[in-house]
Design a protein around this motif. Structure first.
Motif, PDB file in Angstrom:
ATOM      1  N   GLY A  70      -5.482   4.876   4.955  1.00 38.02           N
ATOM      2  CA  GLY A  70      -4.528   4.601   4.073  1.00 38.02           C
ATOM      3  C   GLY A  70      -3.531   3.648   4.379  1.00 38.02           C
ATOM      4  O   GLY A  70      -2.608   3.335   3.567  1.00 38.02           O
ATOM      5  N   TYR A  71      -3.875   2.802   5.488  1.00 38.96           N
ATOM      6  CA  TYR A  71      -2.884   1.704   5.906  1.00 38.96           C
ATOM      7  C   TYR A  71      -2.762   0.614   4.801  1.00 38.96           C
ATOM      8  O   TYR A  71      -2.004  -0.094   4.763  1.00 38.96           O
ATOM      9  CB  TYR A  71      -3.165   1.226   7.114  1.00 38.96           C
ATOM     10  CG  TYR A  71      -2.843   2.135   8.333  1.00 38.96           C
ATOM     11  CD1 TYR A  71      -1.819   3.376   8.312  1.00 38.96           C
ATOM     12  CD2 TYR A  71      -3.728   2.351   9.505  1.00 38.96           C
ATOM     13  CE1 TYR A  71      -1.561   3.957   9.115  1.00 38.96           C
ATOM     14  CE2 TYR A  71      -3.403   3.205  10.537  1.00 38.96           C
ATOM     15  CZ  TYR A  71      -2.344   4.047  10.189  1.00 38.96           C
ATOM     16  OH  TYR A  71      -2.152   4.958  11.513  1.00 38.96           O
ATOM     17  N   LYS A 128      -5.151  11.706   0.051  1.00 38.59           N
ATOM     18  CA  LYS A 128      -5.875  10.771   1.086  1.00 38.59           C
ATOM     19  C   LYS A 128      -4.941   9.891   1.724  1.00 38.59           C
ATOM     20  O   LYS A 128      -5.226   9.201   2.596  1.00 38.59           O
ATOM     21  CB  LYS A 128      -6.949   9.873  -0.036  1.00 38.59           C
ATOM     22  CG  LYS A 128      -8.241  10.495  -0.241  1.00 38.59           C
ATOM     23  CD  LYS A 128      -8.929   9.602  -0.870  1.00 38.59           C
ATOM     24  CE  LYS A 128     -10.265  10.181  -1.461  1.00 38.59           C
ATOM     25  NZ  LYS A 128     -11.023   9.116  -2.227  1.00 38.59           N
ATOM     26  N   HIS A 129      -3.798   9.735   0.860  1.00 38.83           N
ATOM     27  CA  HIS A 129      -2.911   8.734   1.448  1.00 38.83           C
ATOM     28  C   HIS A 129      -1.307   9.243   1.773  1.00 38.83           C
ATOM     29  O   HIS A 129      -0.456   9.101   1.108  1.00 38.83           O
ATOM     30  CB  HIS A 129      -2.545   7.484   0.546  1.00 38.83           C
ATOM     31  CG  HIS A 129      -3.792   6.904   0.147  1.00 38.83           C
ATOM     32  ND1 HIS A 129      -4.587   7.213  -0.943  1.00 38.83           N
ATOM     33  CD2 HIS A 129      -4.604   5.844   0.747  1.00 38.83           C
ATOM     34  CE1 HIS A 129      -5.705   6.410  -1.096  1.00 38.83           C
ATOM     35  NE2 HIS A 129      -5.600   5.456  -0.038  1.00 38.83           N
ATOM     36  N   SER A 157     -11.546  -9.898  -2.274  1.00 42.59           N
ATOM     37  CA  SER A 157     -12.809  -9.721  -1.724  1.00 42.59           C
ATOM     38  C   SER A 157     -13.160  -8.311  -2.364  1.00 42.59           C
ATOM     39  O   SER A 157     -12.427  -7.564  -2.776  1.00 42.59           O
ATOM     40  CB  SER A 157     -12.572  -9.392  -0.258  1.00 42.59           C
ATOM     41  OG  SER A 157     -11.723  -8.344   0.194  1.00 42.59           O
ATOM     42  N   LEU A 214     -13.669  -5.368  -0.710  1.00 45.75           N
ATOM     43  CA  LEU A 214     -12.998  -4.218  -0.236  1.00 45.75           C
ATOM     44  C   LEU A 214     -11.431  -4.404  -0.756  1.00 45.75           C
ATOM     45  O   LEU A 214     -10.850  -3.299  -1.167  1.00 45.75           O
ATOM     46  CB  LEU A 214     -12.679  -4.530   1.510  1.00 45.75           C
ATOM     47  CG  LEU A 214     -14.067  -3.725   2.115  1.00 45.75           C
ATOM     48  CD1 LEU A 214     -13.823  -4.101   3.472  1.00 45.75           C
ATOM     49  CD2 LEU A 214     -14.425  -2.496   1.615  1.00 45.75           C
ATOM     50  N   SER A 263      -0.888 -12.784  -0.335  1.00 49.52           N
ATOM     51  CA  SER A 263      -1.791 -14.000  -0.346  1.00 49.52           C
ATOM     52  C   SER A 263      -3.122 -13.585   0.361  1.00 49.52           C
ATOM     53  O   SER A 263      -4.214 -13.675  -0.105  1.00 49.52           O
ATOM     54  CB  SER A 263      -1.081 -14.973   0.518  1.00 49.52           C
ATOM     55  OG  SER A 263      -2.075 -16.203   0.512  1.00 49.52           O
ATOM     56  N   SER A 281      -7.921   1.224  -6.693  1.00 48.28           N
ATOM     57  CA  SER A 281      -7.310   2.504  -6.504  1.00 48.28           C
ATOM     58  C   SER A 281      -6.004   2.625  -6.556  1.00 48.28           C
ATOM     59  O   SER A 281      -5.367   3.540  -7.317  1.00 48.28           O
ATOM     60  CB  SER A 281      -8.010   2.734  -5.130  1.00 48.28           C
ATOM     61  OG  SER A 281      -7.325   3.926  -4.310  1.00 48.28           O
ATOM     62  N   GLN A 288      -8.950   1.065   9.571  1.00 48.87           N
ATOM     63  CA  GLN A 288      -9.073   0.946   8.114  1.00 48.87           C
ATOM     64  C   GLN A 288      -9.695   2.632   7.817  1.00 48.87           C
ATOM     65  O   GLN A 288     -10.167   3.033   8.462  1.00 48.87           O
ATOM     66  CB  GLN A 288     -10.360   0.004   8.024  1.00 48.87           C
ATOM     67  CG  GLN A 288     -10.134  -1.389   7.806  1.00 48.87           C
ATOM     68  CD  GLN A 288     -11.160  -2.549   7.362  1.00 48.87           C
ATOM     69  OE1 GLN A 288     -12.229  -2.205   7.155  1.00 48.87           O
ATOM     70  NE2 GLN A 288     -10.727  -3.786   7.766  1.00 48.87           N
TER      71      GLN A 288
END
Ligand code: ACO
Length: 396
Positions: free
Chosen positions: A251-252, A358-359, A278, A280, A239, A287, A248
């Motif tokens: 990778g969280y 990156k993650h 949104s 972001l 939601s 991604s 931020q």
């Protein structure tokens, strides 16, 4: 009657004049009583007559005028603030675009954060320039002093729910909005400061909250969360999602999104985040979808259908198509007049490799201890029943 009360007409409004009958047998007693009262007025003689005189603090017409003027200014400011938080009203007034809340700084743990949007904190808090949050229970306060006092007694070491996932120092907690309404409301109020969409901050009962935490040696500190409807008619698996601004771009957010799909997989459902996203949110989801579909295509044998990919990823078909387009895999065959998948394995491999670099924080399905929400049953009631317990068979 030993004392006669006489009110002179001119002083009738403001003064009561009491005249004593000096010949009365009770006069001495009254005199003593009056002296005692006089003594009380001067705090048993601690203050001088001059110091005990309160007439200087009486309201003058100037004071009243000043007060009325200030009151008018405050009322006007309040009207404008409300107009800003209501787009319809702001349009009517041709006001500038919504301003951030009057809260300028949010103190959270050792961090000071600038809020992005207005959040409906109770008025006495939202008027303050600074808001102080306990980073354990998320209680809000409007002074550093109160926060320090609160910290001394706040015994919370983790979010108030079931720990459903743990991988080294990263944990996920499931918190029921019905059981922990205050914590969940505080969380939504905090999230609203970084989310423009109209999330509900007080009606938390229909939601479950999945809190991502990191253990720092003493407690599990919150990094981010997503909420999920207990029963979603549209099969939304998220939601609202938020990574606290201080954490931020590490990778969280991707971890939380991946986790939400892991839950959908455990529910054997296809899921999608609640719309609208949104900016972001859209970037993060695009991604993630791209990488997830690339990874799935690499692991599948042809022929592959969109439906197959949806089942393998727990993503709804629309989101799969959007990812296929982003990967430039979906092509229209003009001759056959059908859509086909043109798979360039090297390109897909490159997308996955870049994303993984990156993650580093990956969701490992084997660490999940969770059963889908089935109403009022507590997860602890179910923990003994091994046969319905996950982990999933999916490889980590
Ligand atoms: C369903 C909904 O709730 S929609 C609402 C989404 N939530 C919000 O907008 C609240 C405010 N924003 C946030 O909390 C965060 O930005 C989130 C949750 C959207 C993303 O969290 P993060 O921890 O920053 O995400 P993460 O570090 O995993 O990055 C994921 C991807 O998001 C994109 N992204 C995230 N932040 C940014 C940014 N500031 N600028 C550009 N791209 C960004 C990138 O594509 C990134 O992928 P990359 O690593 O390939 O560049």
């Amino acid at each position: 009657m030993p004392a006669k009360v006489a009110v002179s007409p001119t002083e009738a409004k403001s003064l009561l004049v009491i005249k004593f009958d000096t010949k009365s047998i009770h006069y001495e007693n009254y005199k003593k009583l009056l002296l005692d009262l006089e003594c009380e007025k001067t705090f048993i003689g601690v203050l001088t007559e001059e110091e005990a005189d309160t007439s200087l603090t009486d309201l003058t017409p100037d004071d009243t005028q000043l007060f009325d003027k200030a009151k008018k200014v405050v009322t006007r400011t309040k009207e404008v603030t409300h107009a800003f938080s209501d787009p319809v009203l702001s349009n009517q007034l041709h006001a500038p675009p919504p301003q951030p809340t009057t809260i300028r700084n949010v103190y959270f743990g050792n961090y000071k954060v600038k809020p992005w949007y207005t959040s409906p904190y109770p008025e006495e808090y939202s008027c303050s320039r600074n808001l102080y949050l306990c980073n354990a229970c998320l209680k809000y306060m409007n002074s550093d002093y109160v926060l320090q006092r609160h910290r001394m007694k706040c015994a919370w070491r983790h979010p108030p729910g079931d720990e459903i996932y743990r991988d080294q120092n990263i944990s996920m907690f499931e918190v029921d909005g019905q059981r922990q309404p205050i914590y969940c409301q505080n969380l939504c109020l905090l999230a609203k400061m970084f989310l423009q969409s109209k999330i509900l901050c007080y009606d938390v009962e229909p939601f479950l909250f999945y809190i991502m935490t990191e253990y720092d040696g003493t407690s599990c500190k919150i990094l981010g969360y997503f909420s999920k409807e207990k029963r979603s008619a549209s099969n939304y698996n998220v939601s609202c999602i938020l990574t606290l601004p201080i954490y931020q771009r590490r990778g969280y957010g991707a971890f939380l999104i991946d986790f939400s799909y892991l839950l959908s997989m455990a529910e054997r459902k296809l899921g999608s985040p609640e719309k609208p996203l949104s900016d972001l949110g859209l970037l993060s989801y695009r991604s993630y979808w791209k990488k997830r579909v690339a990874e799935t295509l690499l692991s599948m044998r042809s022929p592959v259908s969109i439906e197959n990919i949806a089942q393998a990823t727990s993503m709804v078909c629309d989101d799969v198509i959007s990812a296929l387009e982003a990967l430039s895999v979906l092509k229209y065959d003009m001759k056959k007049k059908i859509y086909v998948l043109h798979i360039d394995k090297m390109n897909l491999y490159h997308v996955c490799k870049k994303w993984d670099e990156k993650h580093p924080q990956r969701v490992k399905p084997a660490y999940l201890r969770w059963t889908p929400y089935i109403g009022e049953a507590k997860i602890s009631d179910l923990l003994s029943k091994e046969d319905i317990l996950l982990p999933l068979s999916k490889s980590s």
